[in-house]
Write an enzyme that holds these catalytic residues in place. Structure first.
Site, mmCIF file in Angstrom:
data_model
loop_
_atom_site.group_PDB
_atom_site.id
_atom_site.type_symbol
_atom_site.label_atom_id
_atom_site.label_comp_id
_atom_site.label_asym_id
_atom_site.label_seq_id
_atom_site.Cartn_x
_atom_site.Cartn_y
_atom_site.Cartn_z
ATOM 1 N N ARG A 1 12.278 -4.570 -7.210
ATOM 2 C CA ARG A 1 10.911 -4.266 -7.627
ATOM 3 C C ARG A 1 10.821 -4.253 -9.148
ATOM 4 O O ARG A 1 11.788 -3.955 -9.844
ATOM 5 C CB ARG A 1 10.480 -2.883 -7.116
ATOM 6 C CG ARG A 1 10.669 -2.651 -5.635
ATOM 7 C CD ARG A 1 9.589 -3.279 -4.806
ATOM 8 N NE ARG A 1 9.755 -2.927 -3.412
ATOM 9 C CZ ARG A 1 9.223 -1.849 -2.862
ATOM 10 N NH1 ARG A 1 8.515 -1.007 -3.590
ATOM 11 N NH2 ARG A 1 9.403 -1.588 -1.575
ATOM 12 N N LYS B 1 3.985 5.439 5.295
ATOM 13 C CA LYS B 1 3.282 4.159 5.204
ATOM 14 C C LYS B 1 3.072 3.522 6.570
ATOM 15 O O LYS B 1 2.656 2.364 6.659
ATOM 16 C CB LYS B 1 4.058 3.205 4.293
ATOM 17 C CG LYS B 1 4.232 3.733 2.866
ATOM 18 C CD LYS B 1 5.015 2.748 2.027
ATOM 19 C CE LYS B 1 5.293 3.312 0.644
ATOM 20 N NZ LYS B 1 6.055 2.354 -0.199
ATOM 21 N N PRO C 1 0.822 -1.212 0.000
ATOM 22 C CA PRO C 1 0.000 0.000 0.000
ATOM 23 C C PRO C 1 0.852 1.256 0.000
ATOM 24 O O PRO C 1 1.898 1.315 0.642
ATOM 25 C CB PRO C 1 -0.801 -0.137 1.299
ATOM 26 C CG PRO C 1 -0.828 -1.599 1.586
ATOM 27 C CD PRO C 1 0.485 -2.125 1.096
ATOM 28 N N GLU C 2 0.401 2.262 -0.747
ATOM 29 C CA GLU C 2 1.157 3.507 -0.839
ATOM 30 C C GLU C 2 0.536 4.542 0.096
ATOM 31 O O GLU C 2 -0.448 4.276 0.780
ATOM 32 C CB GLU C 2 1.194 3.960 -2.291
ATOM 33 C CG GLU C 2 1.580 2.795 -3.203
ATOM 34 C CD GLU C 2 2.321 3.167 -4.453
ATOM 35 O OE1 GLU C 2 2.684 4.331 -4.629
ATOM 36 O OE2 GLU C 2 2.546 2.256 -5.278
#
Length: 272
Positions: free
Chosen positions: A248, A51, A2-3
Site C-alpha cells: 500500500r 469491512k 472502503p473503510e
C-alpha cells in the site's frame, strides 16, 4: 478499499431498505449460489462487521459480502433503473416491493448458515464501530508483534477491525510517528490513545459521506496527510511525502512525524 465507516454507511442503507421486508426478488450471480432461491423470505437485518457485510435472512441464512477495492451496493426504488455500472458487473440483486439493492463487482459473495458466521468474521479483532469494541484488547493485539511496523499493524483486521489505508496514514500523523515505526517502540500510553482516536474518528464519520479527520475548514483540507503528496503539511508547512509500505501507499509528514522512513536514514529520533 472502503473503510469501516463507509461499510457502516452501506450496511445502514441496506438495513433501511431491506430489513423487515419479504424478498420478492433475489438473484445471486455467482455460479456456486446461482440456484439459491431466497424469494419469500424476510431480511432480518444487515450488520457490518469491520469491512464485512452480513445480510441475515429468515431461515437461518446469511449473505456475506465484502467490497474490497471496487465493490459497491446501490439501493434504488423497485422498478427504477440501476445506475451503479454495467449490468454484467451486478453480482447480487435483493428486492422487495419498495426497494431493490444491487451488488456491483463484489469480490466476496457467499450464502452461509447464520450459525457459520464465525467462520468468515471470527478472526477479526475488536470492531471499531461494533458493540464488541474493546480498546484494551485492540492494544494487546497491536503490540503482540513488537517488531511490526505501525502501518502494517493498523491495517491488520485481526488487531482491530475497520481501519484502511486512509485512517492508517491519518492515525500515524495524529500520533506524531511514522508508519514505519515498530509498534514496540511506541511510547507508553500512545497505543491506547491511538485506539481511542481511531474509535472517535470512525464514530464521527460514520454518519457523514465526506470523511474528515481535521478541524481545518479551508476547502480541500479534510485530511491531514492522505492524498496530499507534495502539498504543505497543515501543521508545519513541510511537504507531505508518499511512499510504499508493504503493498500500500502511505503518506506522512517527515517534519511532524518521528521515526524511520521508507529508506535507511541514520539514527532514529527518540520516541518520547
Amino acid at each position: 478499499m472502503p473503510e469501516g465507516d463507509t461499510v457502516w454507511q452501506v450496511a445502514h442503507r441496506l438495513h433501511a431498505a431491506l430489513a423487515g421486508r419479504v424478498l420478492t426478488r433475489a438473484d445471486l450471480r455467482v455460479p456456486r449460489f446461482a440456484t439459491a432461491d431466497l424469494t419469500g423470505r424476510a431480511v432480518l437485518d444487515v450488520t457490518p462487521r469491520g469491512k464485512h457485510l452480513l445480510t441475515r435472512i429468515e431461515g437461518g441464512l446469511t449473505l456475506h459480502s465484502h467490497l474490497r477495492m471496487d465493490g459497491a451496493w446501490r439501493v434504488y426504488a423497485t422498478g427504477e433503473r440501476p445506475r451503479g455500472g454495467p449490468a454484467h458487473q451486478i453480482r447480487a440483486v435483493l428486492g422487495n416491493e419498495e426497494h431493490t439493492a444491487y451488488g456491483y463487482r463484489l469480490p466476496v459473495l457467499e450464502l452461509i448458515r447464520t450459525a457459520e458466521e464465525p467462520r468468515v468474521v471470527g478472526h477479526l479483532g475488536p470492531d471499531l464501530l461494533g458493540p464488541d469494541w474493546d480498546p484494551e484488547e485492540a492494544v494487546r493485539r497491536l503490540l503482540a508483534d513488537p517488531a511490526r511496523t505501525l502501518g502494517e499493524a493498523l491495517l491488520d483486521q485481526r488487531n482491530l477491525a475497520g481501519i484502511g489505508n486512509i485512517y492508517k496514514s491519518e492515525l500515524a500523523f495524529l500520533a506524531a510517528v511514522t508508519p514505519w515505526l515498530p509498534v514496540g517502540e511506541l511510547a507508553p500510553g500512545v497505543p491506547l490513545r491511538l485506539a481511542a482516536t481511531a474509535h472517535r474518528l470512525l464514530e464521527a464519520n460514520k454518519d457523514h459521506p465526506d470523511r474528515r479527520t481535521t478541524t481545518v475548514r479551508r476547502p480541500g483540507t479534510p485530511l491531514h496527510v492522505y492524498g496530499r503528496e507534495g502539498r504543505p503539511c497543515l501543521r508545519c508547512g513541510a511537504p507531505v511525502r508518499k511512499a510504499e509500505l508493504g503493498d500500500r501507499v502511505t503518506y506522512w509528514c517527515p517534519a511532524c512525524q518521528r521515526g524511520p522512513g521508507p529508506e535507511p536514514s541514520g539514527p532514529r529520533p527518540p520516541n518520547d
